[in-house]
Design an enzyme around this catalytic site. Structure first.
Site, PDB file in Angstrom:
ATOM      1  N   ALA A  13       0.861  -1.186   0.000  1.00 49.59           N
ATOM      2  CA  ALA A  13       0.000   0.000   0.000  1.00 49.59           C
ATOM      3  C   ALA A  13       0.896   1.233   0.000  1.00 49.59           C
ATOM      4  O   ALA A  13       1.877   1.262  -0.725  1.00 49.59           O
ATOM      5  CB  ALA A  13      -0.999  -0.018   1.135  1.00 49.59           C
ATOM      6  N   CYS A  14       0.593   2.250   0.769  1.00 48.86           N
ATOM      7  CA  CYS A  14       1.405   3.464   0.753  1.00 48.86           C
ATOM      8  C   CYS A  14       2.792   3.175   1.321  1.00 48.86           C
ATOM      9  O   CYS A  14       3.014   2.146   1.959  1.00 48.86           O
ATOM     10  CB  CYS A  14       0.717   4.570   1.542  1.00 48.86           C
ATOM     11  N   CYS A  56      -0.993   5.597   7.352  1.00 49.57           N
ATOM     12  CA  CYS A  56      -0.363   6.501   6.395  1.00 49.57           C
ATOM     13  C   CYS A  56      -0.979   7.877   6.497  1.00 49.57           C
ATOM     14  O   CYS A  56      -2.067   8.034   7.026  1.00 49.57           O
ATOM     15  CB  CYS A  56      -0.508   5.984   4.974  1.00 49.57           C
TER      16      CYS A  56
END
Length: 242
Positions: free
Chosen positions: A45-46, A242
């Site tokens: 993901a991030c 995040c």
């Protein structure tokens, strides 16, 4: 701006006092660790959350975030092409195994999430042993997950560093702390060991008990340790974000 920062931090028990000045002990900090390292590269993901997570992991020496897995030359955050946000880790294989890094990878993101290429789940292997271990753990995870896993295992290619403002993003939110450890945006922020550690500790990664064991080793002043400790306590149970 300093007064606003001081007022905000005082609400969580951090009193800057005379901390508007850079600490004289910055030169004694453990920025560079001269040990043989290996690389591990993941997309989960991030990249801000993995940067903090791996940075605070014992055995990890350096981290940097960037873009990998695609074909576009010179990707940027605003022009990513077919790349994925990724984390590149230099680790000491005598202190932490690749198996353990894979455990951290699988346990700290959703490998079944169907999303855009920018945020997908990837393992980039750097040698045949990493490929074998990654494939083995993928099979194990398939037996645990109710939904299909989207994680792909790919050979590591060119890793394009993300823009400076993405590197050690959580650490950069604290201007005084950056100055106190002699940090500014640029190449050193990506190679500094103490920056990698503090980038995790300021959002609770690693936990306060581990932080206390790290204070002397990292060469932190009492003021820096007090500042980071209170943030670590505040966010220790918040989980990755995040």
């Amino acid at each position: 701006m300093f007064n606003a920062l001081s007022n905000g931090l005082s609400r969580i028990g951090i009193n800057l006092g005379a901390r508007g000045r850079s600490c004289d002990s910055a030169m004694s900090l453990l920025h560079d660790v001269d040990v043989p390292t290996k690389k591990a590269t993941f997309a989960m993901a991030c990249f801000w959350a993995p940067d903090a997570l791996f940075g605070a992991t014992p055995g990890v020496i350096r981290t940097r975030v960037g873009y990998a897995g695609g074909t576009k030359e010179g990707p940027t955050y605003r022009s990513l092409g077919d790349h994925t946000e990724s984390i590149d880790v230099d680790f000491d294989p005598t202190a932490i195994t690749y198996d353990k890094l894979l455990d951290i990878f699988w346990n700290n993101h959703d490998p079944t999430a169907r999303t855009t290429k920018q945020y997908t789940s990837l393992i980039f292997f750097h040698d045949d042993d990493q490929k074998k271990l990654a494939e083995q753990t993928l099979k194990e995870q398939e037996g645990k997950q109710k939904s299909p896993i989207v994680t792909q295992i790919l050979p590591a290619g060119t890793f394009w560093d993300a823009e400076d403002y993405h590197q050690k993003y959580r650490l950069q939110q604290h201007d005084w702390l950056m100055k106190a450890i002699g940090m500014k945006c640029g190449p050193k922020l990506k190679t500094s060991h103490v920056a990698a550690r503090l980038n995790g500790y300021v959002i609770g990664r690693g936990g306060v008990a581990q932080f206390e064991r790290d204070v002397a080793r990292l060469g932190l002043s009492d003021e820096v340790a007090d500042f980071v400790r209170k943030l670590c306590i505040k966010y220790e149970n918040a989980g990755p974000f995040c």
